[in-house]
Design an enzyme around this catalytic site. Structure first.
Site, PDB file in Angstrom:
ATOM      1  N   PRO A 109      30.851 -32.771 -46.751  1.00 27.80           N
ATOM      2  CG  PRO A 109      33.015 -31.983 -47.292  1.00 27.80           C
ATOM      3  CD  PRO A 109      32.160 -33.201 -47.225  1.00 27.80           C
ATOM      4  N   GLY A 111      29.714 -25.728 -45.720  1.00 27.91           N
ATOM      5  CA  GLY A 111      30.189 -24.742 -44.913  1.00 27.91           C
ATOM      6  C   GLY A 111      29.118 -23.845 -44.623  1.00 27.91           C
ATOM      7  CB  SER A 138      33.027 -28.093 -44.007  1.00 23.38           C
ATOM      8  OG  SER A 138      33.684 -27.122 -44.520  1.00 23.38           O
ATOM      9  CE1 TYR A 162      38.024 -25.993 -49.222  1.00 24.73           C
ATOM     10  CE2 TYR A 162      36.779 -25.388 -47.306  1.00 24.73           C
ATOM     11  CZ  TYR A 162      36.709 -25.834 -48.692  1.00 24.73           C
ATOM     12  OH  TYR A 162      35.589 -26.054 -49.385  1.00 24.73           O
ATOM     13  CB  THR A 188      39.310 -29.931 -50.051  1.00 21.09           C
ATOM     14  OG1 THR A 188      38.254 -30.681 -49.268  1.00 21.09           O
ATOM     15  CG2 THR A 188      38.469 -29.283 -51.167  1.00 21.09           C
ATOM     16  CE  LYS A 278      34.066 -33.092 -50.816  1.00 19.14           C
ATOM     17  NZ  LYS A 278      33.931 -31.985 -51.816  1.00 19.14           N
ATOM     18  CG  HIS A 302      33.574 -27.310 -54.173  1.00 20.43           C
ATOM     19  ND1 HIS A 302      34.978 -27.595 -53.329  1.00 20.43           N
ATOM     20  CD2 HIS A 302      32.982 -26.843 -53.297  1.00 20.43           C
ATOM     21  CE1 HIS A 302      34.728 -26.914 -52.264  1.00 20.43           C
ATOM     22  NE2 HIS A 302      33.494 -26.434 -52.066  1.00 20.43           N
TER      23      HIS A 302
END
Length: 420
Positions: A109, A111, A138, A162, A188, A278, A302
């Site tokens: 993913p 962004g 994402s 998120y 995540t 994740k 990340h």
């Protein structure tokens, strides 16, 4: 010693040994075919993309130590090949999180992807579908869940979540992804706040892009990027109701640093498919999550974009595999730039790997065709590495094939106690 006999070359013989390459007048095809490695795509991407957008992809947090160490860890791999085995063909296919993948890697993913290149997630999803590998959208993607499904209607789509301050936004995304047939959710856990993305701050990188004298000067040799940006649909974010500010400011406004295991329980109750956590970075959390019944974990810092000096996922991998590898599937990301990195990860016990920057370098270098080229390069490298190791399928890879040459090791502590 007799002298070498010389003669004038015959025209017919010259034509045989001097074959001129047929010119390719398609600029995109020419530059992509010249790329033999992901680093080649990275260099092309840098030439074609404004500095702010390129650095958002290429950069990491603070001093970018985590990213540097992750890449160094893969460079410090020593392979141990077998001999005299038939590897005329190799099988790169695997199963992961309840479904198939033609290769041991998928697209991670990312962004704000359409800021890198206007085709964005649609190019990534289409290329992944064509290659038979999973694509991950994402929460901060710039294409909708439904559009990604349309771009990859028969392939595997995953969704990265998120947990936002406005919980109803996150819950709504979960429900939409499930309705669209996405089969795996990445919960995540490494982003309670944004990392210090110093390149973004120095470049004044914001959503939407803000013009300054510096950005205008930088844009002059890259008019195609601005033409694409200005003549395609406006950037829209499924999870952000308002934009205006640096990426870090947007993340800090949206993310909730109070998320907990209770949020994981809620998301699990909403999600019908596989759930994977994740951003795991130690053995203890891996054990706790597996005991709670998650289907898998992704060892990740990340891409070095959050906590600098975080653990290197590839170094952490053997310990986590020993602890929970029989109970859950383990994937890994961060620093992967070569098919050999992927093979080494599988040998050390990872079930799967994810590529982020490598995918985006291809996207910036040539849109959908560039993503196809990324996948082709990594595929060639995976197959070649397997053949040189003389293994026919991924299941034959074991830790005996790899030594992790480690430049950094914990300093031994002395037994002395500090007196009061």
């Amino acid at each position: 010693m007799s002298a070498i006999r010389r003669q004038l070359p015959k025209p017919a013989e010259l034509l045989e040994v001097m074959q001129f390459k047929k010119p390719d007048f398609n600029g995109k095809r020419r530059r992509l075919s010249s790329a033999l490695t992901i680093e080649d795509l990275q260099r092309i991407a840098k030439r074609r993309t404004p500095a702010a957008a390129f650095d958002y992809t290429d950069g990491a947090a603070d001093g970018e130590i985590s990213l540097s160490r992750a890449r160094q860890a893969f460079e410090d791999v020593e392979f141990h090949p077998s001999i005299l085995r038939d590897v005329s063909t190799v099988d790169t296919s695997t199963t992961i999180f309840g479904g198939p993948s033609a290769l041991p890697f998928g697209i991670a993913p990312t962004g704000f992807t359409r800021l890198m290149q206007t085709e964005g997630e649609i190019a990534g999803a289409g290329a992944a579908g064509a290659a038979g590998i999973p694509f991950t959208l994402s929460t901060l993607g710039t294409s909708s869940i439904e559009d990604v499904k349309a771009a990859n209607p028969h392939g595997r789509n995953w969704f990265q979540l998120y947990v936002m301050r406005q919980r109803e936004i996150s819950y709504g995304l979960v429900e939409r992804a499930a309705k669209a047939g996405f089969d795996t959710l990445f919960f995540t856990v490494d982003t309670p706040v944004a990392g210090a993305r110093l390149r973004d701050k120095r470049n004044g990188f914001s959503i939407p892009p803000q013009l300054s004298l510096g950005t205008i000067i930088n844009a002059i040799p890259r008019p195609w990027w601005w033409f694409d940006f200005l003549t395609t649909p406006k950037l829209e974010f499924a999870s952000l109701s308002a934009t205006g500010g640096t990426v870090g400011e947007l993340l800090d406004a949206a993310m909730d640093p109070s998320i907990s295991f209770e949020d994981l329980d809620i998301i699990r109750s909403l999600w019908p498919g596989k759930i994977v956590v994740k951003g795991v970075q130690n053995v203890e959390d891996s054990r706790k999550l597996v005991d709670l019944g998650v289907d898998g974990i992704v060892l990740s810092n990340h891409g070095g974009r959050q906590l600098d000096r975080a653990p290197v996922p590839f170094h952490l991998l053997p310990d986590v595999v020993r602890e929970v590898g029989r109970d859950a599937e383990i994937a890994i990301d961060t620093g992967i730039m070569n098919g050999a990195d992927i093979v080494a990860s599988i040998a050390m016990g990872a079930k799967f790997t994810l590529i982020g920057r490598a995918y985006l370098y291809g996207l910036m270098a040539g849109g959908r065709a560039g993503v196809d080229r990324t996948i082709a390069i990594l595929t060639e490298q995976v197959e070649r590495t397997m053949k040189l190791l003389q293994v026919k399928e991924l299941a034959e890879l074991t830790p005996a094939h790899v030594t992790q040459l480690q430049r950094l090791s914990p300093r031994a502590t002395s037994g002395a106690q500090i007196s009061a």
